[in-house]
Scaffold this motif. Structure first.
Motif, PDB file in Angstrom:
ATOM      1  N   VAL A  96       2.441  25.129  38.317  1.00  0.00           N
ATOM      2  CA  VAL A  96       1.053  24.738  38.563  1.00  0.00           C
ATOM      3  C   VAL A  96       0.599  23.710  37.537  1.00  0.00           C
ATOM      4  O   VAL A  96       0.012  22.685  37.887  1.00  0.00           O
ATOM      5  CB  VAL A  96       0.129  25.972  38.536  1.00  0.00           C
ATOM      6  N   LEU A  97       0.882  23.982  36.263  1.00  0.00           N
ATOM      7  CA  LEU A  97       0.439  23.082  35.212  1.00  0.00           C
ATOM      8  C   LEU A  97       1.086  21.707  35.348  1.00  0.00           C
ATOM      9  O   LEU A  97       0.475  20.685  35.036  1.00  0.00           O
ATOM     10  CB  LEU A  97       0.751  23.675  33.838  1.00  0.00           C
ATOM     11  N   ASP A  98       2.310  21.681  35.844  1.00  0.00           N
ATOM     12  CA  ASP A  98       2.990  20.408  36.101  1.00  0.00           C
ATOM     13  C   ASP A  98       2.156  19.551  37.045  1.00  0.00           C
ATOM     14  O   ASP A  98       1.917  18.366  36.795  1.00  0.00           O
ATOM     15  CB  ASP A  98       4.369  20.686  36.717  1.00  0.00           C
ATOM     16  N   ARG A  99       1.666  20.166  38.121  1.00  0.00           N
ATOM     17  CA  ARG A  99       0.874  19.413  39.102  1.00  0.00           C
ATOM     18  C   ARG A  99      -0.496  19.049  38.558  1.00  0.00           C
ATOM     19  O   ARG A  99      -1.015  17.961  38.835  1.00  0.00           O
ATOM     20  CB  ARG A  99       0.738  20.232  40.390  1.00  0.00           C
ATOM     21  N   VAL A 100      -1.073  19.954  37.767  1.00  0.00           N
ATOM     22  CA  VAL A 100      -2.379  19.666  37.167  1.00  0.00           C
ATOM     23  C   VAL A 100      -2.267  18.508  36.185  1.00  0.00           C
ATOM     24  O   VAL A 100      -3.075  17.572  36.197  1.00  0.00           O
ATOM     25  CB  VAL A 100      -2.935  20.917  36.463  1.00  0.00           C
ATOM     26  N   LEU A 101      -1.268  18.566  35.334  1.00  0.00           N
ATOM     27  CA  LEU A 101      -1.076  17.506  34.355  1.00  0.00           C
ATOM     28  C   LEU A 101      -0.756  16.177  35.032  1.00  0.00           C
ATOM     29  O   LEU A 101      -1.254  15.116  34.628  1.00  0.00           O
ATOM     30  CB  LEU A 101       0.041  17.882  33.389  1.00  0.00           C
ATOM     31  N   HIS A 102       0.040  16.230  36.094  1.00  0.00           N
ATOM     32  CA  HIS A 102       0.374  15.007  36.819  1.00  0.00           C
ATOM     33  C   HIS A 102      -0.877  14.389  37.434  1.00  0.00           C
ATOM     34  O   HIS A 102      -1.047  13.166  37.416  1.00  0.00           O
ATOM     35  CB  HIS A 102       1.403  15.310  37.905  1.00  0.00           C
ATOM     36  N   ARG A 103      -1.768  15.230  37.948  1.00  0.00           N
ATOM     37  CA  ARG A 103      -3.018  14.726  38.507  1.00  0.00           C
ATOM     38  C   ARG A 103      -3.886  14.093  37.414  1.00  0.00           C
ATOM     39  O   ARG A 103      -4.468  13.013  37.604  1.00  0.00           O
ATOM     40  CB  ARG A 103      -3.780  15.862  39.190  1.00  0.00           C
ATOM     41  N   ALA A 104      -3.967  14.755  36.265  1.00  0.00           N
ATOM     42  CA  ALA A 104      -4.741  14.204  35.153  1.00  0.00           C
ATOM     43  C   ALA A 104      -4.162  12.874  34.698  1.00  0.00           C
ATOM     44  O   ALA A 104      -4.900  11.933  34.367  1.00  0.00           O
ATOM     45  CB  ALA A 104      -4.767  15.195  33.994  1.00  0.00           C
ATOM     46  N   ALA A 105      -2.838  12.775  34.695  1.00  0.00           N
ATOM     47  CA  ALA A 105      -2.189  11.524  34.310  1.00  0.00           C
ATOM     48  C   ALA A 105      -2.479  10.431  35.332  1.00  0.00           C
ATOM     49  O   ALA A 105      -2.746   9.279  34.973  1.00  0.00           O
ATOM     50  CB  ALA A 105      -0.682  11.748  34.180  1.00  0.00           C
ATOM     51  N   GLN A 106      -2.443  10.782  36.611  1.00  0.00           N
ATOM     52  CA  GLN A 106      -2.767   9.810  37.656  1.00  0.00           C
ATOM     53  C   GLN A 106      -4.195   9.315  37.521  1.00  0.00           C
ATOM     54  O   GLN A 106      -4.470   8.121  37.680  1.00  0.00           O
ATOM     55  CB  GLN A 106      -2.565  10.435  39.036  1.00  0.00           C
ATOM     56  N   ASP A 107      -5.117  10.233  37.229  1.00  0.00           N
ATOM     57  CA  ASP A 107      -6.516   9.854  37.050  1.00  0.00           C
ATOM     58  C   ASP A 107      -6.683   8.862  35.916  1.00  0.00           C
ATOM     59  O   ASP A 107      -7.606   8.035  35.923  1.00  0.00           O
ATOM     60  CB  ASP A 107      -7.377  11.098  36.772  1.00  0.00           C
ATOM     61  N   ALA A 108      -5.789   8.946  34.933  1.00  0.00           N
ATOM     62  CA  ALA A 108      -5.843   8.044  33.777  1.00  0.00           C
ATOM     63  C   ALA A 108      -4.915   6.846  33.938  1.00  0.00           C
ATOM     64  O   ALA A 108      -4.684   6.106  32.975  1.00  0.00           O
ATOM     65  CB  ALA A 108      -5.491   8.805  32.510  1.00  0.00           C
ATOM     66  N   ASP A 109      -4.377   6.653  35.163  1.00  0.00           N
ATOM     67  CA  ASP A 109      -3.453   5.544  35.458  1.00  0.00           C
ATOM     68  C   ASP A 109      -2.225   5.565  34.562  1.00  0.00           C
ATOM     69  O   ASP A 109      -1.727   4.517  34.112  1.00  0.00           O
ATOM     70  CB  ASP A 109      -4.174   4.193  35.320  1.00  0.00           C
ATOM     71  N   ILE A 110      -1.715   6.762  34.304  1.00  0.00           N
ATOM     72  CA  ILE A 110      -0.535   6.927  33.456  1.00  0.00           C
ATOM     73  C   ILE A 110       0.695   7.149  34.327  1.00  0.00           C
ATOM     74  O   ILE A 110       0.651   7.914  35.291  1.00  0.00           O
ATOM     75  CB  ILE A 110      -0.724   8.126  32.508  1.00  0.00           C
ATOM     76  N   THR A 111       1.758   6.466  33.979  1.00  0.00           N
ATOM     77  CA  THR A 111       3.028   6.649  34.668  1.00  0.00           C
ATOM     78  C   THR A 111       4.135   6.857  33.638  1.00  0.00           C
ATOM     79  O   THR A 111       4.022   6.429  32.491  1.00  0.00           O
ATOM     80  CB  THR A 111       3.390   5.436  35.543  1.00  0.00           C
ATOM     81  N   VAL A 112       5.188   7.524  34.066  1.00  0.00           N
ATOM     82  CA  VAL A 112       6.361   7.732  33.227  1.00  0.00           C
ATOM     83  C   VAL A 112       7.568   7.232  34.001  1.00  0.00           C
ATOM     84  O   VAL A 112       7.773   7.612  35.156  1.00  0.00           O
ATOM     85  CB  VAL A 112       6.537   9.217  32.874  1.00  0.00           C
ATOM     86  N   THR A 113       8.350   6.380  33.404  1.00  0.00           N
ATOM     87  CA  THR A 113       9.500   5.788  34.082  1.00  0.00           C
ATOM     88  C   THR A 113      10.775   6.581  33.791  1.00  0.00           C
ATOM     89  O   THR A 113      10.865   7.272  32.763  1.00  0.00           O
ATOM     90  CB  THR A 113       9.717   4.338  33.614  1.00  0.00           C
ATOM     91  N   PRO A 114      11.763   6.484  34.679  1.00  0.00           N
ATOM     92  CA  PRO A 114      13.052   7.135  34.420  1.00  0.00           C
ATOM     93  C   PRO A 114      13.673   6.665  33.099  1.00  0.00           C
ATOM     94  O   PRO A 114      14.321   7.460  32.406  1.00  0.00           O
ATOM     95  CB  PRO A 114      13.897   6.694  35.625  1.00  0.00           C
TER      96      PRO A 114
END
Length: 215
Positions: free
Chosen positions: A87-105
């Protein structure tokens, strides 16, 4: 301990293993779901599969039956902790998206390579994450992505992962996603999303900083 290594351990201990405060919740409307996040189900079968991945990895890593049973006993809350992580993975990913944050391979690989160099290779890193944080080897890269998102989110907020601003961002994302847990596993407390079981020094720092209230 190297600062990058220490940061990685802190994030993993808090995000991958910590548990939220649990309250009553009404997930009866989602039969077969362990949780619903953003309208998407995390099924009981998916949760059990993740738990079985960890148990299988523990079984493969520990040949002695007594030692294996000890490892199982030490991770008795694995199912609930695993669901919290999902759950926290999805919550954190949403928060990152809201902040226009991406992580590359590439960033994930760079982090992994650095950690492998510090602990003595790929196998040693996988073993450490399995034993300390209940992360199966095949999920290690996913866990490192989670850590990188957390680091970047904190940096974008001009703070770190021990401060209220970081957890407020997660609380906002939780509200947006309308997290709902099956009562069998407790409930996701949106208002107190920073409430975690104080089992790590980092969590105690959060408590001392006044971001958590006593139960």
């Amino acid at each position: 301990m190297h600062r990058r290594r220490r940061t990685a351990l802190v994030l993993t201990a808090a995000i991958a293993a910590a548990a939220p405060l649990l309250t009553a919740c009404g997930s009866d409307a989602h039969p077969g779901a362990a949780a619903v996040v953003g309208g998407q189900r995390i099924t009981v079968a998916q949760l059990e599969n993740r738990v079985n991945e960890v148990r299988s990895a523990q079984r493969a890593a520990v040949k002695d039956e007594a030692q294996y049973q000890q490892a199982v006993a030490q991770t008795g809350s694995l199912t609930r902790d695993t669901l919290h992580s999902l759950v926290l993975d999805r919550v954190l990913h949403r928060a990152a998206q809201d902040a226009d944050i991406t992580v590359t391979p590439k960033e994930i690989q760079q982090m992994r390579t650095g950690l492998e160099q510090q602990v003595g290779g790929s196998k040693a890193l996988e073993t450490a994450w399995l034993q300390q944080y209940g992360v199966a080897p095949q999920r290690l890269d996913d866990n490192l992505r989670l850590q990188l998102e957390a680091q970047k989110l904190a940096q974008s907020l001009g703070t770190d992962t021990s401060k209220p601003a970081f957890w407020n961002a997660l609380s906002k994302a939780s509200k947006e996603l309308k997290v709902d847990l099956n009562p069998r596993y407790g409930a996701w407390d949106v208002q107190k999303s920073s409430r975690v079981d104080a089992k790590t020094p980092w969590v105690r720092e959060v408590t001392a900083a006044g971001t958590q209230q006593s139960a």
